[in-house]
Design a protein around this motif. Sequence first.
Motif, mmCIF file in Angstrom:
data_model
loop_
_atom_site.group_PDB
_atom_site.id
_atom_site.type_symbol
_atom_site.label_atom_id
_atom_site.label_comp_id
_atom_site.label_asym_id
_atom_site.label_seq_id
_atom_site.Cartn_x
_atom_site.Cartn_y
_atom_site.Cartn_z
ATOM 1 N N ILE A 151 0.842 -1.199 0.000
ATOM 2 C CA ILE A 151 0.000 0.000 0.000
ATOM 3 C C ILE A 151 0.873 1.244 0.000
ATOM 4 C CG2 ILE A 151 -1.724 1.288 1.293
ATOM 5 C CD1 ILE A 151 -2.759 -1.455 2.274
ATOM 6 N N ASP A 152 0.661 2.074 -0.982
ATOM 7 C CA ASP A 152 1.369 3.345 -1.108
ATOM 8 C C ASP A 152 0.584 4.386 -0.304
ATOM 9 O OD1 ASP A 152 2.472 5.771 -1.852
ATOM 10 O OD2 ASP A 152 2.635 5.242 -3.976
ATOM 11 N N THR A 153 1.032 4.650 0.914
ATOM 12 C CA THR A 153 0.274 5.525 1.805
ATOM 13 C C THR A 153 0.194 6.961 1.280
ATOM 14 O OG1 THR A 153 2.248 5.870 3.163
ATOM 15 C CG2 THR A 153 0.698 4.162 3.871
ATOM 16 N N GLU A 154 1.228 7.429 0.606
ATOM 17 C CA GLU A 154 1.180 8.776 0.042
ATOM 18 C C GLU A 154 0.112 8.873 -1.045
ATOM 19 O OE1 GLU A 154 4.887 10.546 -1.135
ATOM 20 O OE2 GLU A 154 5.904 9.771 0.642
ATOM 21 N N LYS A 155 0.043 7.853 -1.864
ATOM 22 C CA LYS A 155 -0.962 7.824 -2.923
ATOM 23 C C LYS A 155 -2.364 7.775 -2.314
ATOM 24 C CE LYS A 155 -1.820 5.391 -7.262
ATOM 25 N NZ LYS A 155 -1.406 4.243 -8.075
ATOM 26 N N MET A 156 -2.551 6.977 -1.273
ATOM 27 C CA MET A 156 -3.845 6.878 -0.595
ATOM 28 C C MET A 156 -4.235 8.222 0.007
ATOM 29 S SD MET A 156 -5.411 3.970 -0.692
ATOM 30 C CE MET A 156 -4.921 3.630 -2.354
ATOM 31 N N GLU A 157 -3.270 8.886 0.617
ATOM 32 C CA GLU A 157 -3.549 10.197 1.214
ATOM 33 C C GLU A 157 -4.004 11.180 0.148
ATOM 34 O OE1 GLU A 157 -1.423 13.641 3.941
ATOM 35 O OE2 GLU A 157 -0.215 11.997 3.166
ATOM 36 N N LYS A 158 -3.330 11.193 -0.998
ATOM 37 C CA LYS A 158 -3.700 12.096 -2.088
ATOM 38 C C LYS A 158 -5.110 11.796 -2.594
ATOM 39 C CE LYS A 158 0.893 13.227 -3.794
ATOM 40 N NZ LYS A 158 1.847 13.110 -4.888
ATOM 41 N N LEU A 159 -5.442 10.512 -2.687
ATOM 42 C CA LEU A 159 -6.782 10.157 -3.143
ATOM 43 C C LEU A 159 -7.852 10.643 -2.162
ATOM 44 C CD1 LEU A 159 -6.233 6.524 -4.497
ATOM 45 C CD2 LEU A 159 -6.849 8.556 -5.824
ATOM 46 N N PHE A 160 -7.624 10.415 -0.878
ATOM 47 C CA PHE A 160 -8.578 10.882 0.116
ATOM 48 C C PHE A 160 -8.689 12.405 0.112
ATOM 49 C CE2 PHE A 160 -8.251 6.671 2.223
ATOM 50 C CZ PHE A 160 -9.598 6.427 2.375
ATOM 51 N N LEU A 161 -7.561 13.082 0.035
ATOM 52 C CA LEU A 161 -7.587 14.538 0.043
ATOM 53 C C LEU A 161 -8.229 15.103 -1.222
ATOM 54 C CD1 LEU A 161 -4.131 15.372 1.646
ATOM 55 C CD2 LEU A 161 -6.405 15.573 2.688
ATOM 56 N N SER A 162 -8.162 14.386 -2.322
ATOM 57 C CA SER A 162 -8.795 14.882 -3.544
ATOM 58 C C SER A 162 -10.310 14.934 -3.402
ATOM 59 C CB SER A 162 -8.397 14.006 -4.741
ATOM 60 O OG SER A 162 -9.014 12.738 -4.668
ATOM 61 N N LEU A 163 -10.854 14.165 -2.479
ATOM 62 C CA LEU A 163 -12.303 14.184 -2.237
ATOM 63 C C LEU A 163 -12.705 15.181 -1.160
ATOM 64 C CD1 LEU A 163 -12.984 10.347 -2.334
ATOM 65 C CD2 LEU A 163 -13.559 12.033 -4.097
ATOM 66 N N ALA A 164 -11.733 15.698 -0.442
ATOM 67 C CA ALA A 164 -12.043 16.615 0.658
ATOM 68 C C ALA A 164 -12.415 17.998 0.161
ATOM 69 C CB ALA A 164 -10.863 16.714 1.614
#
Length: 86
Positions: A73-86
């Motif tokens: 799991i690429d945590t940075e990529k996951m963070e970016k995905l979540f933040l893109s919805l914020a």
Amino acid sequence: MQLEPANVKPSIMRLKRARGQIDAVIRMLESGEECETAVTQLAAAAKAIDRAGYSIIATGLKQCYTQEGPEAIDTEKMEKLFLSLA
């Protein structure tokens, strides 16, 4: 990572419902409906789209975790995905 269509079916249904709500808002605006009604429907569509996005991310994360393990799991990529919805 490719998502299995069966795993994201709830998100697909939610997006189709949101599409119907957006179509309804367009019809309301074109026919001169009340502002409050149109905005309420628009807010419902926006919330449905957001929930679908979070559900897709969660499904992908779960699929990656179970198929490839936690280290994949690429945590940075996951963070970016979540933040893109914020």
